[in-house]
Write an enzyme that holds these catalytic residues in place. Structure first.
Site, PDB file in Angstrom:
ATOM      1  N   SER A   1       0.847  -1.191   0.000  1.00 43.11           N
ATOM      2  CA  SER A   1       0.000   0.000   0.000  1.00 43.11           C
ATOM      3  C   SER A   1       0.889   1.249   0.000  1.00 43.11           C
ATOM      4  O   SER A   1       1.728   1.385  -0.879  1.00 43.11           O
ATOM      5  CB  SER A   1      -0.953  -0.033   1.207  1.00 43.11           C
ATOM      6  OG  SER A   1      -1.892   0.990   1.126  1.00 43.11           O
ATOM      7  N   GLU A   2       0.759   2.160   0.980  1.00 40.25           N
ATOM      8  CA  GLU A   2       1.708   3.275   1.060  1.00 40.25           C
ATOM      9  C   GLU A   2       3.139   2.725   1.156  1.00 40.25           C
ATOM     10  O   GLU A   2       4.059   3.268   0.542  1.00 40.25           O
ATOM     11  CB  GLU A   2       1.360   4.163   2.262  1.00 40.25           C
ATOM     12  CG  GLU A   2       2.480   5.055   2.797  1.00 40.25           C
ATOM     13  CD  GLU A   2       3.025   6.052   1.794  1.00 40.25           C
ATOM     14  OE1 GLU A   2       2.356   6.346   0.781  1.00 40.25           O
ATOM     15  OE2 GLU A   2       4.157   6.541   2.022  1.00 40.25           O
TER      16      GLU A   2
ATOM     17  N   ASP B   1     -14.624 -17.642 -14.692  1.00 44.15           N
ATOM     18  CA  ASP B   1     -13.861 -18.656 -13.965  1.00 44.15           C
ATOM     19  C   ASP B   1     -13.198 -19.666 -14.902  1.00 44.15           C
ATOM     20  O   ASP B   1     -12.006 -19.988 -14.771  1.00 44.15           O
ATOM     21  CB  ASP B   1     -14.786 -19.373 -12.956  1.00 44.15           C
ATOM     22  CG  ASP B   1     -14.028 -20.256 -11.968  1.00 44.15           C
ATOM     23  OD1 ASP B   1     -12.815 -20.425 -12.136  1.00 44.15           O
ATOM     24  OD2 ASP B   1     -14.661 -20.780 -11.034  1.00 44.15           O
TER      25      ASP B   1
ATOM     26  N   ASP C   1     -12.811 -23.261 -10.435  1.00 43.74           N
ATOM     27  CA  ASP C   1     -12.264 -23.455  -9.097  1.00 43.74           C
ATOM     28  C   ASP C   1     -12.464 -22.241  -8.190  1.00 43.74           C
ATOM     29  O   ASP C   1     -11.874 -22.155  -7.116  1.00 43.74           O
ATOM     30  CB  ASP C   1     -10.765 -23.771  -9.187  1.00 43.74           C
ATOM     31  CG  ASP C   1      -9.990 -22.666  -9.890  1.00 43.74           C
ATOM     32  OD1 ASP C   1     -10.627 -21.781 -10.504  1.00 43.74           O
ATOM     33  OD2 ASP C   1      -8.751 -22.655  -9.814  1.00 43.74           O
TER      34      ASP C   1
ATOM     35  N   ASP D   1      -8.439  -5.725  -5.395  1.00 47.59           N
ATOM     36  CA  ASP D   1      -8.092  -4.593  -4.527  1.00 47.59           C
ATOM     37  C   ASP D   1      -9.038  -3.434  -4.838  1.00 47.59           C
ATOM     38  O   ASP D   1      -9.048  -2.923  -5.961  1.00 47.59           O
ATOM     39  CB  ASP D   1      -6.635  -4.193  -4.800  1.00 47.59           C
ATOM     40  CG  ASP D   1      -6.106  -3.159  -3.822  1.00 47.59           C
ATOM     41  OD1 ASP D   1      -6.900  -2.386  -3.260  1.00 47.59           O
ATOM     42  OD2 ASP D   1      -4.872  -3.134  -3.633  1.00 47.59           O
TER      43      ASP D   1
ATOM     44  N   HIS E   1      -6.981  -5.617  -0.752  1.00 53.30           N
ATOM     45  CA  HIS E   1      -5.852  -4.697  -0.584  1.00 53.30           C
ATOM     46  C   HIS E   1      -4.816  -5.281   0.376  1.00 53.30           C
ATOM     47  O   HIS E   1      -5.036  -5.296   1.577  1.00 53.30           O
ATOM     48  CB  HIS E   1      -6.367  -3.354  -0.069  1.00 53.30           C
ATOM     49  CG  HIS E   1      -5.328  -2.275  -0.051  1.00 53.30           C
ATOM     50  ND1 HIS E   1      -4.589  -1.942  -1.169  1.00 53.30           N
ATOM     51  CD2 HIS E   1      -4.901  -1.452   0.932  1.00 53.30           C
ATOM     52  CE1 HIS E   1      -3.765  -0.955  -0.862  1.00 53.30           C
ATOM     53  NE2 HIS E   1      -3.932  -0.644   0.405  1.00 53.30           N
TER      54      HIS E   1
END
Ligand code: CA
Length: 585
Positions: free
Chosen positions: A210-211, A292, A299, A473, A510
């Site tokens: 992330s950051e 999928d 799966d 995310d 995330h």
């Protein structure tokens, strides 16, 4: 690593048998560290050398600021940590233009007898202000470093200036958060390593998500001299555009809430009420229906992300639309239309794209037999609740107002984030992320963007980079990272895979979570790449919550983009060994 010794550690005492064994083991592992030459006198020397770091000179770069080591103590082994020298220091302690005290805090921990010769810095998260202290790597033998990025959330926290975003009022604190603090603490940390061990670290590593992933890319682009190996997870390439994209989805979902009469007690639109967990589960199943088997295996994991386009999922989503009144088995036309619009990315009124689109993927929901996956909705929608609005994107609007907008838009309190977000103009406000003034002479875009395609300096020093990003995310779009990676690969040419690789994690939210094989550690393979030239062709990952797949365990290979995981056609589909990384697209 080559065996080394340090004069200051020599002792006339014969090594104890256990130490001889330790040295022999270390030699077998190809790694002998100087502090292994310990006897009682050397232990005392560790203590002395640690204490002496209190007089370590530190960089000072701002007028009127001071830098000091606040403490340097030998910490006895215990609490699962090895004996080590712990140093707390402050760089550029000063009073900001807002009258608040600021400093770049750092904590460095250096193991005495278990050092593996390596230096490790861990990245931050959110808008920092919390001292990062990667003790797990200390346990593994690294000398570790972390910082708070130049402000302290306990001190630099003013309710009328966005709470912990308040440091954005002070330009130098913006610069420290943007890029300067990570450079200065690395310089200070490496100097302390050299003084404590009497030699420089053999290799240095940076890892964050992330950051912290942004800081990782920053190191490869702006300060490529510092680190030999870098892991960048879900890197926020365009930091100010994260909250901007959140304001955009807040407007969309608040509009949906108003049109569908979903309100909090105070009359605010109830953003979290716009989609129930079951609504999102229907969308997950529709996406799985569409995508999928594009990788050849049903799966619950969409390995062929490239095939899972908005066009491919559109018919499956359309099939969810209610024929009459809304029920648990269908979604309203407005729900479907609003979500599709949110996935397209952020735009101004002229249709100019401001932030990336988002990948359609199966991590939008998930059910492990007990609870629904909370990760995806936490950013855009928050809880399905009529009590409060708690979407993380809504909370982060204060960062847009105070840290990234120039000049800061003040006052703004927690109570103001919804009206601020709903009145935000995508025509007039985004330019302020690129604006400078006399008091703010560098724009936040310029100091925080880490989207340079030029990694030549990092490559030429022998640096290795591993990037990963969850396809589901909802904080930062994997598509934005893939666009940068593709751009960078074109710029750097055919040798790119020899120093940089990217791994998309299907279903992952995330930095972790979601119906995904989201548990993995890229550092050991990065170290092997840097030190032995063994390139990481696949990273084995396991599901931290295999209940999303209705099984007790699942492992998979994460493949270097554009390769994708493919089932070999035989064997347990929950075992990574039955999959291969394939070049098919
Ligand atoms: Ca599949």
């Amino acid at each position: 690593m080559a065996p080394t010794s340090t004069p200051t550690l020599r002792t006339s005492l014969a090594p104890a048998p256990a130490l001889v064994l330790a040295l022999a083991t270390a030699a077998l592992l190809g790694c002998v560290n100087p502090s292994a030459h310990v006897g009682p006198a050397a232990l005392q020397a560790s203590s002395t050398r640690c204490a002496e770091l209190a007089s370590q000179p530190l960089p000072v770069t701002l007028p009127g600021a001071t830098s000091t080591v606040r403490s340097s103590d030998l910490v006895a082994a215990g609490d699962s940590l090895p004996e080590h020298c712990a140093v707390r220091a402050q760089i550029n302690r000063r009073v900001g233009t807002d009258g608040q005290p600021y400093a770049i805090e750092l904590i460095q921990r250096m193991p005495t007898s278990t050092w593996n010769g390596r230096f490790f810095m861990g990245g931050g998260g959110g808008t920092n202000g919390v001292l990062v202290d990667p003790v797990q790597r200390l346990k593994e033998g690294y000398a570790t470093l972390g910082t708070d990025g130049g402000h302290d959330n306990k001190i630099n926290n003013l309710p009328q200036a966005g709470g912990t975003a308040a440091f954005g009022v002070d330009h130098e604190a913006r610069v420290d958060f943007g890029y300067r603090s990570y450079d200065l603490v690395t310089q200070a940390g490496k100097a302390m390593v050299s003084r404590f061990y009497q030699r420089a670290p053999q290799k240095s590593y940076f890892m964050g998500c992330s950051e912290g992933g942004r800081e990782a890319l920053l190191m490869s682009q702006r300060f490529p001299e510092h680190y030999d190996g870098i892991v960048a997870g879900a890197p926020v390439l365009h930091l100010p555009l994260g909250p901007l994209s959140g304001i955009y989805t807040t407007q969309l979902f608040a509009g949906l809430a108003q049109r569908s009469s979903q309100q909090l007690a105070n009359g605010d639109p109830a953003i979290g009420m716009t989609y129930s967990d079951k609504d999102l589960m229907l969308m997950r199943l529709a996406v799985l229906n569409a995508c999928d088997t594009q990788d050849g295996l049903a799966d619950g994991i969409i390995d062929n992300q490239a095939a899972c386009t908005a066009e491919r999922v559109a018919p499956a989503l359309a099939a969810l639309q209610c024929g009459g009144a809304k029920t648990e088995q269908c979604l309203s036309a407005d729900q479907l239309g609003t979500m599709k619009k949110a996935f397209q990315g952020s735009f101004d009124s002229r249709g100019t794209q401001l932030y990336s689109d988002w990948q359609w993927d199966a991590g939008i929901s998930g059910f492990d037999g007990k609870t629904f996956n909370p990760s995806w909705r936490s950013w855009w929608l928050g809880s399905h609740s009529r009590e409060r609005n708690n979407a993380i994107k809504l909370t982060f609007a204060t960062a847009e107002a105070v840290i990234y907008t120039t000049p800061p838009r003040l006052p703004i309190s927690a109570a103001d984030v919804l009206p601020y977000s709903l009145s935000y103009s995508f025509d007039s406000e985004p330019i302020k992320l690129f604006t400078t003034t006399d008091r703010y002479p560098e724009s936040t875009a310029s100091m925080t963007f880490t989207d340079s395609p030029d990694l030549a300096r990092f490559q030429s020093r022998g640096g290795k980079l591993m990037v990963y990003h969850g396809a589901s995310d909802s904080s930062i779009s994997v598509n934005d990272t893939l666009r940068w990676y593709t751009h960078m690969s074109r710029r750097m040419g055919r040798t790119t895979p020899e120093f940089a690789r990217m791994y998309v994690v299907p279903g992952m939210a995330h930095c972790g979570g979601g119906p995904a094989t989201d548990s993995f550690d890229m550092l050991p393979q990065l170290v092997a790449w840097v030190e032995k030239g063994v390139a990481p062709d696949a990273v084995t990952a396991k599901a931290s919550n295999p209940g999303y797949f209705g099984v007790s365990q699942r492992t998979r290979p994460l493949c270097p983009y554009p390769q994708q995981a493919r089932y070999k056609g035989a064997g347990d589909i929950n075992l990574a060994e039955n999959f291969t990384c394939s070049d098919v697209r």
